[in-house]
Structures are given as C-alpha cells and as structure tokens.
Design a protein around this motif. Structure first.
Motif, PDB file in Angstrom:
ATOM      1  N   ARG A  90       0.816  -1.214   0.000  1.00 37.03           N
ATOM      2  CA  ARG A  90       0.000   0.000   0.000  1.00 37.03           C
ATOM      3  C   ARG A  90       0.851   1.265   0.000  1.00 37.03           C
ATOM      4  NH1 ARG A  90      -3.240  -3.854   1.597  1.00 37.03           N
ATOM      5  NH2 ARG A  90      -5.507  -3.619   1.490  1.00 37.03           N
ATOM      6  N   GLU A  93       2.151   1.666  -4.004  1.00 33.62           N
ATOM      7  CA  GLU A  93       1.204   2.026  -5.054  1.00 33.62           C
ATOM      8  C   GLU A  93      -0.147   2.311  -4.415  1.00 33.62           C
ATOM      9  OE1 GLU A  93      -0.029  -1.063  -7.714  1.00 33.62           O
ATOM     10  OE2 GLU A  93       0.482  -2.639  -6.280  1.00 33.62           O
ATOM     11  N   PRO A  94      -0.970   3.156  -5.048  1.00 34.58           N
ATOM     12  CA  PRO A  94      -2.290   3.445  -4.485  1.00 34.58           C
ATOM     13  C   PRO A  94      -3.144   2.180  -4.430  1.00 34.58           C
ATOM     14  CG  PRO A  94      -1.676   5.092  -6.117  1.00 34.58           C
ATOM     15  CD  PRO A  94      -0.674   3.983  -6.228  1.00 34.58           C
ATOM     16  N   ALA A  95      -3.569   1.826  -3.233  1.00 35.86           N
ATOM     17  CA  ALA A  95      -4.389   0.634  -3.043  1.00 35.86           C
ATOM     18  C   ALA A  95      -5.107   0.749  -1.713  1.00 35.86           C
ATOM     19  CB  ALA A  95      -3.533  -0.630  -3.084  1.00 35.86           C
ATOM     20  N   PHE A 118     -11.296   8.229 -12.105  1.00 35.55           N
ATOM     21  CA  PHE A 118     -10.406   7.934 -10.984  1.00 35.55           C
ATOM     22  C   PHE A 118     -10.262   6.427 -10.780  1.00 35.55           C
ATOM     23  CE2 PHE A 118      -9.663   6.995  -6.498  1.00 35.55           C
ATOM     24  CZ  PHE A 118      -8.526   7.752  -6.257  1.00 35.55           C
ATOM     25  N   ARG A 121      -8.094   4.888 -13.360  1.00 34.04           N
ATOM     26  CA  ARG A 121      -6.680   5.214 -13.187  1.00 34.04           C
ATOM     27  C   ARG A 121      -6.055   4.445 -12.030  1.00 34.04           C
ATOM     28  NH1 ARG A 121      -5.132  11.492 -12.661  1.00 34.04           N
ATOM     29  NH2 ARG A 121      -6.400  11.484 -14.566  1.00 34.04           N
ATOM     30  N   TYR A 122      -6.858   4.206 -10.967  1.00 33.52           N
ATOM     31  CA  TYR A 122      -6.344   3.522  -9.773  1.00 33.52           C
ATOM     32  C   TYR A 122      -7.242   2.315  -9.461  1.00 33.52           C
ATOM     33  CZ  TYR A 122      -3.943   7.986  -9.347  1.00 33.52           C
ATOM     34  OH  TYR A 122      -3.178   9.112  -9.593  1.00 33.52           O
ATOM     35  N   LYS A 124      -6.859  -0.411  -7.924  1.00 37.15           N
ATOM     36  CA  LYS A 124      -6.736  -1.091  -6.638  1.00 37.15           C
ATOM     37  C   LYS A 124      -7.271  -0.254  -5.475  1.00 37.15           C
ATOM     38  CE  LYS A 124      -2.775  -3.942  -7.969  1.00 37.15           C
ATOM     39  NZ  LYS A 124      -1.389  -4.365  -7.626  1.00 37.15           N
ATOM     40  N   VAL A 125      -7.776   0.942  -5.773  1.00 34.29           N
ATOM     41  CA  VAL A 125      -8.317   1.813  -4.731  1.00 34.29           C
ATOM     42  C   VAL A 125      -9.827   1.611  -4.625  1.00 34.29           C
ATOM     43  CG1 VAL A 125      -8.679   4.201  -3.990  1.00 34.29           C
ATOM     44  CG2 VAL A 125      -6.509   3.521  -5.045  1.00 34.29           C
ATOM     45  N   PRO A 287      -0.516   6.199  -0.131  1.00 32.56           N
ATOM     46  CA  PRO A 287      -0.557   6.602  -1.547  1.00 32.56           C
ATOM     47  C   PRO A 287      -1.971   6.730  -2.102  1.00 32.56           C
ATOM     48  CG  PRO A 287       1.154   4.983  -1.218  1.00 32.56           C
ATOM     49  CD  PRO A 287       0.410   5.063   0.086  1.00 32.56           C
ATOM     50  N   ALA A 288      -2.903   5.904  -1.628  1.00 29.19           N
ATOM     51  CA  ALA A 288      -4.282   5.990  -2.131  1.00 29.19           C
ATOM     52  C   ALA A 288      -4.918   7.318  -1.736  1.00 29.19           C
ATOM     53  CB  ALA A 288      -5.110   4.822  -1.608  1.00 29.19           C
ATOM     54  N   ALA A 291      -3.344  10.025  -3.830  1.00 33.41           N
ATOM     55  CA  ALA A 291      -3.859   9.949  -5.199  1.00 33.41           C
ATOM     56  C   ALA A 291      -5.201  10.654  -5.308  1.00 33.41           C
ATOM     57  CB  ALA A 291      -3.979   8.491  -5.634  1.00 33.41           C
TER      58      ALA A 291
END
Length: 305
Positions: A90, A93-95, A118, A121-122, A124-125, A287-288, A291
């Motif tokens: 986590r 990377e954004p997750a 959004f 793009r992400y 895993k979020v 990061p999430a 983001a």
C-alpha cells in the motif's frame, strides 16, 4: 483480549532457534550471541512454568509443550510477515480503502463524471464517499479526505487545510418569474423579491450578502421564501418560478445554457465559493489518499470554475 504474559520477541527467538537447528546458527542470523538467546528461551520457560526444549551436547529437540508453542509462534510470524507485506504494497502504489466526505452538490453533480476516471486510473483503490455539509472530525470518524467550503478550519494540528479551487456562485431565476416581476435593477431591489437562499435551516437569514465586481458588499434585507442546504431543491424551486435562487453556477450551467434559468445581477455573487481540502498530515500519508487529493485538485477546478 487479555494482555500477553510472554514477550513476543521470545516466541520469535524460539521459532528461529528451531528453524536454524540451534542457538549458534540462530544467533548469527539475528546478530546476537548464543548465550543471549539461551537466556531468553530459559526465561520464556520460567515464565510459562514448562520446559520447551530438550538440550544435549549434540541435539536440540522440542518437548510436547514446545512443539505446540512453536506451531503457534510460526503462525504468528507468518501473519506478521503477511501484514508487513500488505502495508508495504500500500505504500508503494495506491491501493486500499479511502474514506472521503464531500458536499452534497459536488457529490451529486460533479463526481458522477469524475469517479469512473479515478477508478480506471487507480484500479486497486476502493472509495467510501459521504455526501454531507456537516463538520467532520477526520480523526474520530476515520475519514481520510474532506472537501468543504472555506470557513471550516482544521481543529487539529495533525490536519492539513489546502486550497482546492473556487466555485463561482450567482443569482438565477426562471424567465417566467423575471417577466412577472419586471426584472432587477440592483441589489437593493432584491428586498422586494422572493429569494431562495442556500443556508442551513438552523441559520437565521435576514439579509443576503452580495459581493460586487470591485469587492464592494451589499446586504439587502430579505425573508427567504425557501431556505435549504440542498442545492437541487433550490434549483427546482427556481425552475418552477418560485423566486431568485443563490446557486453555484456549475449546478445550473445546463439550465442557463438552455435558457430555463437566467442570470440575475451577474456582476454580483452571493458567495466567495472557495473550497478547501482537509486531510491528515502528509507524513505517512497512504498513496491511495494522496492519489485522491491530487486527483481532486487536478480535476475539480475545470468543472467548478
């Protein structure tokens, strides 16, 4: 859950001694002496009141109690390592889940266009979004990001309040209403009109504060015909010809373009319209969360300006 009577580090030492088949090899891995490990295991046995290891000059073996504790200790270490890996993923990377609170109008009107972008793009979020105007305690309510109009000050030094953008507000009314009233020739004339005011029902409204093109302020006396903190309600009332509404222009841009609503005194605005984003201190920010904050700062201004 009751507090443990044993030091979890001792369980860790026990597992490594068994897996490396001796105190010497385990000590080399850990960077500690053989005697230090021996003392820790002896202390663990004394604490539990049971022998865990059978020691001879050539062989080290587990007792039944030691075998049981070893199995649990190994499972504990496996879970701890899995938890560490999950956190490190986590932070690379954004997750994971982000909890956000945004004003109702922005949630209803704007995010419907932004959320798919959004999420694409992400991937895993995951998002949990609260549509609300109320003050939110980020720490107590476990909220990661809050968007609010200027005026909600951060109450904790652990929070960051950053400017987001400015949403233009204006006065609008239906052509039918304006035809019936004969038009508006200045802020003072609004005292004679039916006004649809954006405000909480707990907030007494006796004047409408307007900001002119040069920063001058006019405060015509008013008794709102409709007072609400729901923008959709005020817009529908304006479309029905019930009066002049104070609205963010992004919420009625289509109606203005189609001519079902008209600008009234376009050089005067009823609100500053400045939005801020509140989030916990940047230190250790996931990061999430970063983001989402960066995405809102990038994508909201073109839609709200």
């Amino acid at each position: 859950m009751n507090p443990l009577s044993v030091d979890l580090n001792d369980l860790y030492f026990l597992v490594l001694v068994i897996e490396h088949r001796g105190f010497t090899a385990a000590g080399e891995v850990l960077g500690v002496s053989k005697s230090h490990l021996s003392r820790r295991i002896t202390g663990l046995e004394a604490n539990l009141g049971v022998r865990l290891l059978q020691r001879t000059s050539r062989r080290l073996s587990l007792t039944d109690a030691g075998q049981a504790l070893y199995e649990h200790g190994r499972a504990m270490l496996a879970e701890a390592q899995a938890g560490e890996e999950a956190v490190r993923r986590r932070t690379s990377e954004p997750a994971g889940l982000v909890r956000a609170s945004l004003p109702v109008a922005i949630t209803d009107i704007v995010l419907a266009r932004l959320l798919p972008r959004f999420m694409s793009r992400y991937p895993k979020v995951r998002l949990a979004i609260q549509a609300s105007h109320r003050r939110v305690d980020l720490v107590e309510e476990h909220v990661d990001v809050v968007v609010r109009g200027m005026g909600q000050e951060s109450e904790s030094s652990s929070l960051v309040q950053a400017p987001l953008c400015t949403a233009r507000w204006g006065l609008v009314a239906s052509p039918v209403y304006l035809a019936q009233t004969g038009g508006i020739d200045g802020p003072g004339a609004l005292s004679r009109d039916d006004l649809l005011i954006y405000a909480s029902i707990d907030e007494p409204v006796t004047t409408l504060r307007l900001i002119g093109p040069g920063g001058e302020v006019a405060t015509p006396v008013t008794q709102p015909r409709v007072q609400s903190d729901n923008i959709a309600t005020l817009k529908e009332a304006a479309l029905a010809g019930m009066g002049i509404a104070s609205l963010p222009l992004y919420a009625c841009a289509r109606e203005i373009e189609q001519g079902t609503l008209c600008r009234v005194l376009p050089e005067w605005r009823p609100r500053e319209g400045r939005l801020v984003v509140l989030f916990p201190t940047r230190r250790g920010m996931m990061p999430a969360v970063r983001a989402l904050v960066d995405f809102l700062k990038e994508e909201l201004p073109p839609l709200l300006g």
